[in-house]
Design a protein around this motif. Structure first.
Motif, PDB file in Angstrom:
ATOM      1  N   THR A 179     -28.233 -17.068   8.888  1.00  0.00           N
ATOM      2  CA  THR A 179     -28.666 -16.254  10.016  1.00  0.00           C
ATOM      3  C   THR A 179     -27.432 -15.594  10.612  1.00  0.00           C
ATOM      4  OG1 THR A 179     -28.502 -18.102  11.567  1.00  0.00           O
ATOM      5  CG2 THR A 179     -30.668 -17.687  10.595  1.00  0.00           C
ATOM      6  N   GLY A 180     -27.646 -14.561  11.386  1.00  0.00           N
ATOM      7  CA  GLY A 180     -26.508 -13.907  12.003  1.00  0.00           C
ATOM      8  C   GLY A 180     -26.923 -12.704  12.807  1.00  0.00           C
ATOM      9  N   LYS A 181     -25.903 -11.983  13.242  1.00  0.00           N
ATOM     10  CA  LYS A 181     -26.142 -10.805  14.051  1.00  0.00           C
ATOM     11  C   LYS A 181     -24.994  -9.835  13.873  1.00  0.00           C
ATOM     12  CE  LYS A 181     -27.301  -9.558  18.830  1.00  0.00           C
ATOM     13  NZ  LYS A 181     -26.839  -8.216  18.684  1.00  0.00           N
ATOM     14  N   GLY A 182     -25.352  -8.588  13.637  1.00  0.00           N
ATOM     15  CA  GLY A 182     -24.374  -7.519  13.712  1.00  0.00           C
ATOM     16  C   GLY A 182     -24.361  -7.054  15.154  1.00  0.00           C
ATOM     17  N   LYS A 183     -23.836  -5.895  15.422  1.00  0.00           N
ATOM     18  CA  LYS A 183     -23.812  -5.426  16.810  1.00  0.00           C
ATOM     19  C   LYS A 183     -25.219  -5.262  17.372  1.00  0.00           C
ATOM     20  CE  LYS A 183     -21.946  -1.983  19.908  1.00  0.00           C
ATOM     21  NZ  LYS A 183     -21.119  -0.795  20.057  1.00  0.00           N
ATOM     22  N   ARG A 184     -26.136  -4.760  16.535  1.00  0.00           N
ATOM     23  CA  ARG A 184     -27.480  -4.473  17.043  1.00  0.00           C
ATOM     24  C   ARG A 184     -28.598  -5.155  16.272  1.00  0.00           C
ATOM     25  NH1 ARG A 184     -27.710   1.645  18.951  1.00  0.00           N
ATOM     26  NH2 ARG A 184     -29.674   0.788  19.642  1.00  0.00           N
ATOM     27  N   ASN A 185     -28.333  -5.641  15.081  1.00  0.00           N
ATOM     28  CA  ASN A 185     -29.385  -6.161  14.217  1.00  0.00           C
ATOM     29  C   ASN A 185     -29.224  -7.638  13.914  1.00  0.00           C
ATOM     30  OD1 ASN A 185     -30.960  -3.737  13.622  1.00  0.00           O
ATOM     31  ND2 ASN A 185     -29.062  -2.998  12.733  1.00  0.00           N
ATOM     32  N   GLN A 186     -30.359  -8.312  13.752  1.00  0.00           N
ATOM     33  CA  GLN A 186     -30.385  -9.712  13.346  1.00  0.00           C
ATOM     34  C   GLN A 186     -30.303  -9.788  11.818  1.00  0.00           C
ATOM     35  OE1 GLN A 186     -30.494 -12.340  15.529  1.00  0.00           O
ATOM     36  NE2 GLN A 186     -30.338 -10.796  17.137  1.00  0.00           N
ATOM     37  N   ILE A 187     -29.670 -10.833  11.330  1.00  0.00           N
ATOM     38  CA  ILE A 187     -29.537 -11.082   9.893  1.00  0.00           C
ATOM     39  C   ILE A 187     -30.206 -12.424   9.616  1.00  0.00           C
ATOM     40  CG2 ILE A 187     -27.897 -11.526   8.018  1.00  0.00           C
ATOM     41  CD1 ILE A 187     -25.849  -9.838   9.709  1.00  0.00           C
ATOM     42  N   TYR A 188     -31.040 -12.482   8.571  1.00  0.00           N
ATOM     43  CA  TYR A 188     -31.701 -13.732   8.221  1.00  0.00           C
ATOM     44  C   TYR A 188     -31.948 -13.768   6.722  1.00  0.00           C
ATOM     45  CZ  TYR A 188     -35.536 -10.436   8.798  1.00  0.00           C
ATOM     46  OH  TYR A 188     -36.331  -9.322   8.724  1.00  0.00           O
ATOM     47  N   GLY A 189     -31.782 -14.963   6.133  1.00  0.00           N
ATOM     48  CA  GLY A 189     -31.980 -15.124   4.702  1.00  0.00           C
ATOM     49  C   GLY A 189     -31.449 -16.449   4.206  1.00  0.00           C
ATOM     50  N   HIS A 190     -30.940 -16.442   2.976  1.00  0.00           N
ATOM     51  CA  HIS A 190     -30.428 -17.646   2.328  1.00  0.00           C
ATOM     52  C   HIS A 190     -29.116 -17.338   1.611  1.00  0.00           C
ATOM     53  CE1 HIS A 190     -34.724 -18.538   2.798  1.00  0.00           C
ATOM     54  NE2 HIS A 190     -34.303 -19.775   2.957  1.00  0.00           N
ATOM     55  N   TYR A 191     -28.368 -18.395   1.320  1.00  0.00           N
ATOM     56  CA  TYR A 191     -27.131 -18.256   0.562  1.00  0.00           C
ATOM     57  C   TYR A 191     -26.995 -19.424  -0.408  1.00  0.00           C
ATOM     58  CZ  TYR A 191     -24.868 -21.993   3.193  1.00  0.00           C
ATOM     59  OH  TYR A 191     -24.548 -23.213   3.726  1.00  0.00           O
ATOM     60  N   VAL A 192     -26.235 -19.205  -1.473  1.00  0.00           N
ATOM     61  CA  VAL A 192     -25.932 -20.236  -2.461  1.00  0.00           C
ATOM     62  C   VAL A 192     -24.449 -20.142  -2.781  1.00  0.00           C
ATOM     63  CG1 VAL A 192     -26.371 -21.040  -4.821  1.00  0.00           C
ATOM     64  CG2 VAL A 192     -28.243 -20.098  -3.471  1.00  0.00           C
ATOM     65  N   CYS A 193     -23.761 -21.286  -2.755  1.00  0.00           N
ATOM     66  CA  CYS A 193     -22.339 -21.345  -3.128  1.00  0.00           C
ATOM     67  C   CYS A 193     -22.184 -22.140  -4.408  1.00  0.00           C
ATOM     68  CB  CYS A 193     -21.533 -22.059  -2.048  1.00  0.00           C
ATOM     69  SG  CYS A 193     -21.470 -21.198  -0.483  1.00  0.00           S
ATOM     70  N   GLN A 194     -21.296 -21.665  -5.277  1.00  0.00           N
ATOM     71  CA  GLN A 194     -20.931 -22.406  -6.473  1.00  0.00           C
ATOM     72  C   GLN A 194     -19.457 -22.117  -6.735  1.00  0.00           C
ATOM     73  OE1 GLN A 194     -23.336 -21.672  -9.915  1.00  0.00           O
ATOM     74  NE2 GLN A 194     -22.474 -23.410 -11.009  1.00  0.00           N
ATOM     75  N   VAL A 203     -20.325 -24.375   6.121  1.00  0.00           N
ATOM     76  CA  VAL A 203     -21.400 -24.629   7.087  1.00  0.00           C
ATOM     77  C   VAL A 203     -20.865 -24.507   8.512  1.00  0.00           C
ATOM     78  CG1 VAL A 203     -22.986 -26.383   7.965  1.00  0.00           C
ATOM     79  CG2 VAL A 203     -22.723 -26.067   5.500  1.00  0.00           C
ATOM     80  N   GLY A 204     -21.566 -23.722   9.323  1.00  0.00           N
ATOM     81  CA  GLY A 204     -21.192 -23.527  10.722  1.00  0.00           C
ATOM     82  C   GLY A 204     -21.443 -22.092  11.144  1.00  0.00           C
ATOM     83  N   THR A 205     -21.084 -21.798  12.390  1.00  0.00           N
ATOM     84  CA  THR A 205     -21.219 -20.444  12.921  1.00  0.00           C
ATOM     85  C   THR A 205     -19.854 -19.794  12.963  1.00  0.00           C
ATOM     86  OG1 THR A 205     -23.154 -21.050  14.229  1.00  0.00           O
ATOM     87  CG2 THR A 205     -21.977 -19.059  14.899  1.00  0.00           C
ATOM     88  N   TRP A 206     -19.774 -18.606  12.387  1.00  0.00           N
ATOM     89  CA  TRP A 206     -18.518 -17.879  12.224  1.00  0.00           C
ATOM     90  C   TRP A 206     -18.591 -16.552  12.960  1.00  0.00           C
ATOM     91  CZ3 TRP A 206     -14.645 -20.124   9.232  1.00  0.00           C
ATOM     92  CH2 TRP A 206     -15.034 -21.243   8.484  1.00  0.00           C
ATOM     93  N   ASP A 226     -28.762 -26.398   4.712  1.00  0.00           N
ATOM     94  CA  ASP A 226     -29.928 -26.258   3.825  1.00  0.00           C
ATOM     95  C   ASP A 226     -29.958 -24.923   3.084  1.00  0.00           C
ATOM     96  OD1 ASP A 226     -30.621 -24.459   5.820  1.00  0.00           O
ATOM     97  OD2 ASP A 226     -32.551 -25.400   6.279  1.00  0.00           O
ATOM     98  N   GLY A 227     -28.888 -24.106   3.227  1.00  0.00           N
ATOM     99  CA  GLY A 227     -28.820 -22.823   2.536  1.00  0.00           C
ATOM    100  C   GLY A 227     -29.352 -21.653   3.335  1.00  0.00           C
TER     101      GLY A 227
END
Length: 145
Positions: free
Chosen positions: A72-87, A41-44, A68-69
């Protein structure tokens, strides 16, 4: 003569059996940081990608893993949004990106190869590695927890 050769061979075997051997870079993995969702959890910030032999430095990317899963993020030009699950050390990311055109292959590489990530780990320095193949990974540094 055979006795001297036998003693020499025996001594050589003893020397080689006491010599430490390592085939991997044990310094890269951090056994003290537990692999669990709370630690991701955090911004990388992206530092680059590759493997232990060939690493490409590239800093035009960010990912934020929320508790909460949410992803979000950003590449050089595009936004990234969705969900993740870790196990355990496995991670699944389901995300979409905006579709602003890429200016070069490196911009495309990060955003598209995130889809192949299935595993993660942490280095001794606390960096996050997201593996997009068996031995190739994105390496990110925590900038905000």
């Amino acid at each position: 003569m055979k006795k001297k050769f036998f003693i020499f061979a025996l001594m050589l075997m003893v020397v080689f059996s006491l010599t430490p051997v390592s085939c991997s870079n044990d310094d890269d993995e951090n056994n003290s940081l537990v692999i669990e969702k709370e630690n991701i959890v955090g911004t990388w910030e992206l530092k680059g990608w590759g493997n232990d032999i060939l690493f490409t430095t590239y800093t035009n990317g960010y990912l934020t893993f929320s508790s909460d899963g949410t992803l979000t993020g950003k590449g050089k030009r595009n936004q990234i949004y969705g969900h993740y699950v870790c196990q355990g050390d496995k991670i699944e990311m389901d995300y979409a990106t905006t579709k602003i055109g890429y200016t070069n292959e490196e911009d495309y590489f990060f955003e598209e190869n995130l889809r192949n990530v299935t595993k993660y780990s942490f280095t001794k320095k606390g960096n996050l590695r997201l593996y997009y193949s068996i031995d190739e990974y994105f390496e990110l540094t925590l900038i905000q927890s």
